[in-house]
Design a protein around this motif. Structure first.
Motif, mmCIF file in Angstrom:
data_model
loop_
_atom_site.group_PDB
_atom_site.id
_atom_site.type_symbol
_atom_site.label_atom_id
_atom_site.label_comp_id
_atom_site.label_asym_id
_atom_site.label_seq_id
_atom_site.Cartn_x
_atom_site.Cartn_y
_atom_site.Cartn_z
ATOM 1 N N TYR A 113 10.424 103.496 -7.658
ATOM 2 C CA TYR A 113 9.440 103.472 -8.738
ATOM 3 C C TYR A 113 8.752 102.115 -8.866
ATOM 4 O O TYR A 113 7.622 102.035 -9.326
ATOM 5 C CB TYR A 113 10.067 103.936 -10.045
ATOM 6 C CG TYR A 113 10.190 105.438 -10.061
ATOM 7 C CD1 TYR A 113 9.060 106.226 -10.152
ATOM 8 C CD2 TYR A 113 11.412 106.066 -9.935
ATOM 9 C CE1 TYR A 113 9.139 107.599 -10.128
ATOM 10 C CE2 TYR A 113 11.507 107.439 -9.906
ATOM 11 C CZ TYR A 113 10.371 108.203 -10.009
ATOM 12 O OH TYR A 113 10.449 109.567 -9.962
ATOM 13 N N LEU A 114 9.399 101.054 -8.445
ATOM 14 C CA LEU A 114 8.733 99.759 -8.377
ATOM 15 C C LEU A 114 7.631 99.792 -7.328
ATOM 16 O O LEU A 114 6.518 99.296 -7.559
ATOM 17 C CB LEU A 114 9.745 98.658 -8.055
ATOM 18 C CG LEU A 114 9.185 97.250 -7.915
ATOM 19 C CD1 LEU A 114 8.644 96.771 -9.257
ATOM 20 C CD2 LEU A 114 10.248 96.310 -7.405
ATOM 21 N N TRP A 115 7.900 100.411 -6.184
ATOM 22 C CA TRP A 115 6.895 100.550 -5.132
ATOM 23 C C TRP A 115 5.712 101.378 -5.625
ATOM 24 O O TRP A 115 4.559 101.036 -5.367
ATOM 25 C CB TRP A 115 7.532 101.190 -3.895
ATOM 26 C CG TRP A 115 6.547 101.505 -2.828
ATOM 27 C CD1 TRP A 115 5.930 100.623 -1.981
ATOM 28 C CD2 TRP A 115 6.028 102.794 -2.516
ATOM 29 N NE1 TRP A 115 5.078 101.299 -1.147
ATOM 30 C CE2 TRP A 115 5.122 102.630 -1.445
ATOM 31 C CE3 TRP A 115 6.259 104.074 -3.012
ATOM 32 C CZ2 TRP A 115 4.438 103.698 -0.891
ATOM 33 C CZ3 TRP A 115 5.580 105.126 -2.447
ATOM 34 C CH2 TRP A 115 4.680 104.934 -1.401
ATOM 35 N N ILE A 116 5.981 102.462 -6.341
ATOM 36 C CA ILE A 116 4.900 103.295 -6.877
ATOM 37 C C ILE A 116 4.066 102.499 -7.882
ATOM 38 O O ILE A 116 2.836 102.592 -7.889
ATOM 39 C CB ILE A 116 5.471 104.577 -7.508
ATOM 40 C CG1 ILE A 116 5.975 105.495 -6.411
ATOM 41 C CG2 ILE A 116 4.429 105.285 -8.353
ATOM 42 C CD1 ILE A 116 6.651 106.739 -6.908
ATOM 43 N N SER A 117 4.714 101.691 -8.707
ATOM 44 C CA SER A 117 3.979 100.870 -9.681
ATOM 45 C C SER A 117 3.095 99.848 -8.984
ATOM 46 O O SER A 117 1.948 99.624 -9.400
ATOM 47 C CB SER A 117 4.957 100.141 -10.594
ATOM 48 O OG SER A 117 5.735 101.052 -11.303
ATOM 49 N N LEU A 118 3.602 99.224 -7.950
ATOM 50 C CA LEU A 118 2.797 98.250 -7.208
ATOM 51 C C LEU A 118 1.614 98.925 -6.525
ATOM 52 O O LEU A 118 0.507 98.397 -6.513
ATOM 53 C CB LEU A 118 3.664 97.520 -6.179
ATOM 54 C CG LEU A 118 4.717 96.582 -6.756
ATOM 55 C CD1 LEU A 118 5.614 96.053 -5.652
ATOM 56 C CD2 LEU A 118 4.073 95.448 -7.517
ATOM 57 N N LEU A 119 1.847 100.097 -5.959
ATOM 58 C CA LEU A 119 0.762 100.851 -5.348
ATOM 59 C C LEU A 119 -0.291 101.226 -6.387
ATOM 60 O O LEU A 119 -1.488 101.114 -6.136
ATOM 61 C CB LEU A 119 1.312 102.111 -4.689
ATOM 62 C CG LEU A 119 0.298 103.068 -4.086
ATOM 63 C CD1 LEU A 119 -0.300 102.473 -2.827
ATOM 64 C CD2 LEU A 119 0.942 104.405 -3.792
ATOM 65 N N TYR A 120 0.157 101.639 -7.552
ATOM 66 C CA TYR A 120 -0.753 102.039 -8.626
ATOM 67 C C TYR A 120 -1.615 100.872 -9.078
ATOM 68 O O TYR A 120 -2.811 101.010 -9.306
ATOM 69 C CB TYR A 120 0.059 102.600 -9.787
ATOM 70 C CG TYR A 120 -0.779 103.061 -10.950
ATOM 71 C CD1 TYR A 120 -1.422 104.288 -10.906
ATOM 72 C CD2 TYR A 120 -0.916 102.286 -12.085
ATOM 73 C CE1 TYR A 120 -2.188 104.728 -11.962
ATOM 74 C CE2 TYR A 120 -1.676 102.721 -13.152
ATOM 75 C CZ TYR A 120 -2.308 103.945 -13.088
ATOM 76 O OH TYR A 120 -3.066 104.373 -14.144
ATOM 77 N N ASN A 121 -1.007 99.699 -9.239
ATOM 78 C CA ASN A 121 -1.752 98.528 -9.699
ATOM 79 C C ASN A 121 -2.684 97.975 -8.631
ATOM 80 O O ASN A 121 -3.657 97.294 -8.943
ATOM 81 C CB ASN A 121 -0.792 97.440 -10.167
ATOM 82 C CG ASN A 121 -0.160 97.806 -11.481
ATOM 83 O OD1 ASN A 121 -0.788 98.435 -12.326
ATOM 84 N ND2 ASN A 121 1.094 97.442 -11.652
ATOM 85 N N GLU A 122 -2.400 98.255 -7.381
ATOM 86 C CA GLU A 122 -3.215 97.753 -6.285
ATOM 87 C C GLU A 122 -4.472 98.590 -6.060
ATOM 88 O O GLU A 122 -5.502 98.077 -5.674
ATOM 89 C CB GLU A 122 -2.362 97.749 -5.018
ATOM 90 C CG GLU A 122 -2.984 97.095 -3.837
ATOM 91 C CD GLU A 122 -2.022 97.077 -2.678
ATOM 92 O OE1 GLU A 122 -2.228 97.858 -1.742
ATOM 93 O OE2 GLU A 122 -1.052 96.306 -2.733
ATOM 94 N N ARG A 123 -4.384 99.868 -6.317
ATOM 95 C CA ARG A 123 -5.490 100.784 -6.031
ATOM 96 C C ARG A 123 -6.282 101.072 -7.300
ATOM 97 O O ARG A 123 -5.816 101.784 -8.184
ATOM 98 C CB ARG A 123 -4.950 102.100 -5.478
ATOM 99 C CG ARG A 123 -4.088 102.007 -4.263
ATOM 100 C CD ARG A 123 -4.876 102.075 -2.996
ATOM 101 N NE ARG A 123 -5.905 103.056 -2.997
ATOM 102 C CZ ARG A 123 -5.915 104.148 -2.263
ATOM 103 N NH1 ARG A 123 -4.922 104.415 -1.486
ATOM 104 N NH2 ARG A 123 -6.943 104.970 -2.311
ATOM 105 N N ILE A 124 -7.478 100.549 -7.384
ATOM 106 C CA ILE A 124 -8.316 100.734 -8.567
ATOM 107 C C ILE A 124 -8.779 102.180 -8.683
ATOM 108 O O ILE A 124 -8.826 102.738 -9.777
ATOM 109 C CB ILE A 124 -9.513 99.766 -8.526
ATOM 110 C CG1 ILE A 124 -9.005 98.333 -8.621
ATOM 111 C CG2 ILE A 124 -10.499 100.060 -9.643
ATOM 112 C CD1 ILE A 124 -10.054 97.289 -8.404
ATOM 113 N N ASP A 125 -9.099 102.807 -7.563
ATOM 114 C CA ASP A 125 -9.558 104.193 -7.613
ATOM 115 C C ASP A 125 -8.463 105.144 -8.086
ATOM 116 O O ASP A 125 -8.728 106.142 -8.726
ATOM 117 C CB ASP A 125 -10.100 104.639 -6.264
ATOM 118 C CG ASP A 125 -9.094 104.461 -5.140
ATOM 119 O OD1 ASP A 125 -8.180 103.631 -5.283
ATOM 120 O OD2 ASP A 125 -9.238 105.139 -4.103
#
Length: 100
Positions: A6-18
């Protein structure tokens, strides 16, 4: 391991603006919990990895139930427009699969 996932998913979410414009973070966590559950179902199909199926299904179901509970409160403003029906379809399939 779950925390790292879930940390990886959060980082992915914050990285992708779209991605942030399409869905909120709780919806993304919900979809990932459903994916974990279905990974457990796929593990049941193979004899080699059948022993891991219960762990995936348990963790996925925990995540889904926790996020559904959190979404009953009005903390989060929903940004999702097209993704909501997809989440409901996945939840329907999940509940249908658990009956069999």
């Amino acid at each position: 391991m779950l925390f790292t996932f879930y940390l990886w998913i959060s980082l992915l979410y914050n990285e992708r603006i779209d991605l942030r414009e399409m869905i909120n973070i709780l919806g993304l966590y919900l979809i990932s919990g459903i994916a974990l559950y279905f990974t457990g179902i796929l593990h049941e199909l193979s004899e080699k990895v059948k022993h891991a199926a219960a762990a995936f299904k348990f963790v996925g179901l925990q995540a889904v139930l926790l996020l559904i509970f959190i979404q009953t409160f009005r903390f989060w403003v929903s940004k999702d427009k097209e993704i909501v029906p997809v989440i409901h379809v996945f939840l329907g399939i999940l509940s249908w699969q658990s009956c069999y």
